[in-house]
Write an enzyme that holds these catalytic residues in place. Structure first.
Site, mmCIF file in Angstrom:
data_model
loop_
_atom_site.group_PDB
_atom_site.id
_atom_site.type_symbol
_atom_site.label_atom_id
_atom_site.label_comp_id
_atom_site.label_asym_id
_atom_site.label_seq_id
_atom_site.Cartn_x
_atom_site.Cartn_y
_atom_site.Cartn_z
ATOM 1 N N ILE A 1 0.840 -1.200 0.000
ATOM 2 C CA ILE A 1 0.000 0.000 0.000
ATOM 3 C C ILE A 1 0.877 1.253 0.000
ATOM 4 O O ILE A 1 0.643 2.193 -0.764
ATOM 5 C CB ILE A 1 -0.962 -0.004 1.192
ATOM 6 C CG1 ILE A 1 -1.947 -1.167 1.068
ATOM 7 C CG2 ILE A 1 -1.707 1.324 1.288
ATOM 8 C CD1 ILE A 1 -2.839 -1.361 2.276
ATOM 9 N N ASP B 1 10.714 2.386 7.058
ATOM 10 C CA ASP B 1 10.326 1.018 7.386
ATOM 11 C C ASP B 1 11.567 0.301 7.906
ATOM 12 O O ASP B 1 12.487 0.018 7.143
ATOM 13 C CB ASP B 1 9.771 0.286 6.158
ATOM 14 C CG ASP B 1 9.035 -0.993 6.536
ATOM 15 O OD1 ASP B 1 9.548 -1.733 7.406
ATOM 16 O OD2 ASP B 1 7.951 -1.260 5.985
ATOM 17 N N ALA C 1 -4.683 2.964 7.998
ATOM 18 C CA ALA C 1 -4.132 1.668 8.399
ATOM 19 C C ALA C 1 -5.026 1.012 9.436
ATOM 20 O O ALA C 1 -5.864 0.168 9.108
ATOM 21 C CB ALA C 1 -2.712 1.846 8.929
ATOM 22 N N ARG C 2 -4.883 1.409 10.706
ATOM 23 C CA ARG C 2 -5.689 0.857 11.786
ATOM 24 C C ARG C 2 -5.950 1.935 12.838
ATOM 25 O O ARG C 2 -5.072 2.733 13.161
ATOM 26 C CB ARG C 2 -4.982 -0.330 12.455
ATOM 27 C CG ARG C 2 -5.004 -1.631 11.651
ATOM 28 C CD ARG C 2 -6.426 -2.185 11.565
ATOM 29 N NE ARG C 2 -6.483 -3.467 10.867
ATOM 30 C CZ ARG C 2 -6.683 -3.620 9.566
ATOM 31 N NH1 ARG C 2 -6.782 -2.534 8.800
ATOM 32 N NH2 ARG C 2 -6.759 -4.810 9.026
ATOM 33 N N ASP D 1 -9.426 7.177 7.807
ATOM 34 C CA ASP D 1 -10.278 6.089 7.327
ATOM 35 C C ASP D 1 -10.360 4.996 8.377
ATOM 36 O O ASP D 1 -11.105 4.045 8.210
ATOM 37 C CB ASP D 1 -9.737 5.514 6.012
ATOM 38 C CG ASP D 1 -10.692 4.510 5.385
ATOM 39 O OD1 ASP D 1 -11.919 4.774 5.383
ATOM 40 O OD2 ASP D 1 -10.239 3.450 4.912
ATOM 41 N N GLU E 1 -15.323 1.851 15.444
ATOM 42 C CA GLU E 1 -15.792 1.703 14.071
ATOM 43 C C GLU E 1 -17.146 0.993 14.047
ATOM 44 O O GLU E 1 -17.307 -0.039 14.701
ATOM 45 C CB GLU E 1 -14.759 0.925 13.242
ATOM 46 C CG GLU E 1 -13.465 1.720 13.060
ATOM 47 C CD GLU E 1 -12.483 1.085 12.076
ATOM 48 O OE1 GLU E 1 -12.699 -0.066 11.656
ATOM 49 O OE2 GLU E 1 -11.500 1.754 11.725
ATOM 50 N N HIS F 1 -13.636 3.328 7.311
ATOM 51 C CA HIS F 1 -12.761 2.215 6.916
ATOM 52 C C HIS F 1 -13.170 1.655 5.552
ATOM 53 O O HIS F 1 -13.405 0.451 5.396
ATOM 54 C CB HIS F 1 -12.781 1.104 7.977
ATOM 55 C CG HIS F 1 -11.465 0.374 8.067
ATOM 56 N ND1 HIS F 1 -11.003 -0.149 9.249
ATOM 57 C CD2 HIS F 1 -10.523 0.085 7.125
ATOM 58 C CE1 HIS F 1 -9.823 -0.743 9.029
ATOM 59 N NE2 HIS F 1 -9.521 -0.607 7.751
ATOM 60 N N ILE F 2 -13.203 2.543 4.566
ATOM 61 C CA ILE F 2 -13.694 2.175 3.234
ATOM 62 C C ILE F 2 -12.563 1.952 2.231
ATOM 63 O O ILE F 2 -12.809 1.866 1.021
ATOM 64 C CB ILE F 2 -14.650 3.260 2.686
ATOM 65 C CG1 ILE F 2 -13.910 4.607 2.517
ATOM 66 C CG2 ILE F 2 -15.871 3.409 3.579
ATOM 67 C CD1 ILE F 2 -14.699 5.638 1.731
ATOM 68 N N GLY F 3 -11.319 1.848 2.724
ATOM 69 C CA GLY F 3 -10.190 1.739 1.815
ATOM 70 C C GLY F 3 -10.342 0.666 0.757
ATOM 71 O O GLY F 3 -9.988 0.862 -0.395
ATOM 72 N N ALA F 4 -10.880 -0.488 1.159
ATOM 73 C CA ALA F 4 -11.052 -1.598 0.215
ATOM 74 C C ALA F 4 -12.507 -1.781 -0.199
ATOM 75 O O ALA F 4 -12.847 -2.804 -0.801
ATOM 76 C CB ALA F 4 -10.525 -2.886 0.831
#
Length: 322
Positions: free
Chosen positions: A163, A183, A244-245, A269, A274, A294-297
């Site tokens: 992502i 990272d 992410a979360r 998101d 939630e 949380h509509i990313g996917a």
């Protein structure tokens, strides 16, 4: 439990199919794939209640699987999990019992990256506040509006997975954006095909970036990774995006940072609650936070592709066990 022997319409015994307990509703194409390739037991079937006692294979989307569930599932061998996140599954309990988890990293990367782009541009132009006022019936003269141009603004990416990489490519294409990436788990030559600055610390990303976007899992080490001290070192016109979360951003500290104008704004998101409710998030929304549940996917194509990938990974493993 051995794979079931199914009969076709004529009563002839069909080829052996592994039995899977489907724990959630999936895209219709995924449900059809499960019917055709597994002995699929869905939630509306009476025998589904025995999944803990009998299941070798589970197909999951949003259900939880606790350590207690794992302990009470003596036959369980593998789980097909739609999506990249496995925070609703006790992965440590699964690991201890040798239970495989097949999630679908990378399949939803483009969809999530597009939501990041949407949130960033919406926050930059203050669309959260403007839309909220207009929806409440308050006229908003354009002379009272202000915004930020994102062209050539730097984007800091926490997490260099699929992502994060899609986000980097998208922002370079859309805004000619310099990329700052962090990272600690990837080699120094990661993203060799994308011009970027590799940050040594989270603080470096926060200090140097105009837009910061989060693409790391929620763990005990990343919970409230972005809290008040982190907001203090960010640019005063910085934009924070969390797709992410929920829990990685300390939401109370975000509210304080916005009230004190430590940053320009934020797009979420993902939330600790939630779906987000006005009772909990109304103040953040009043402060201009652009918030989505949380509509990313959440596109038809992505739901089909991620669900199908989870089912196919699980089927491939199940067949290898026959």
């Amino acid at each position: 439990m051995a794979p079931g022997l199914l009969s076709d319409a004529s009563g002839t015994v069909a080829a052996s199919k592994p039995t899977v307990y489907v724990m959630d509703k999936f895209h219709p194409d995924v449900m059809q794939f499960a019917k055709e390739n597994f002995h699929a037991i869905f939630t509306d079937m009476p025998e589904h209640a025995q999944w803990r006692q009998k299941a070798q294979y589970l197909l999951m989307r949003s259900s939880k699987l606790t350590a207690e569930d794992v302990a009470n599932s003596p036959c369980l061998k593998a789980i097909g999990k739609q999506g990249v996140g496995i925070d609703k599954i006790d992965a440590e309990a699964c690991r201890a019992k040798g239970i495989k988890i097949f999630n679908t990293p990378g399949v939803n990367a483009r969809a999530v990256a597009e939501v990041v782009l949407t949130l960033a541009t919406s926050v930059a132009r203050d669309l959260g506040r403007i839309s909220r006022l207009q929806n409440q019936g308050t006229p908003v003269p354009k002379e009272t509006c202000n915004g930020i141009i994102l062209h050539k603004k730097s984007i800091g990416i926490l997490g260099m997975g699929n992502i994060g990489k899609s986000v980097a490519q998208m922002f370079r294409g859309a805004f000619d954006a310099p990329i700052i990436a962090y990272d600690p788990f990837l080699s120094a030559d990661a993203w060799s095909d994308i011009p970027h600055t590799r940050a040594e610390t989270v603080e470096q990303v926060l200090r140097d970036s105009d837009v910061i976007t989060i693409h790391i899992p929620l763990t005990k080490d990343t919970r409230h990774l972005i809290s008040y001290p982190q907001f203090q070192i960010m640019k005063r016109n910085a934009i924070l995006i969390n797709a992410a979360r929920g829990g990685i951003v300390n939401e109370e500290d975000l509210e304080k940072a916005l009230e004190e104008k430590l940053i320009w704004g934020a797009g979420l998101d993902c939330h600790e609650q939630e779906p987000p409710s006005p009772e909990r998030y109304g103040r953040l929304w009043d402060l201009g936070v652009v918030s989505t549940p949380h509509i990313g996917a959440a596109t038809d194509q992505t739901q089909m592709e991620t669900g199908m990938a989870a089912a196919k990974y699980l089927l491939e493993f199940a067949k290898s066990q026959q």
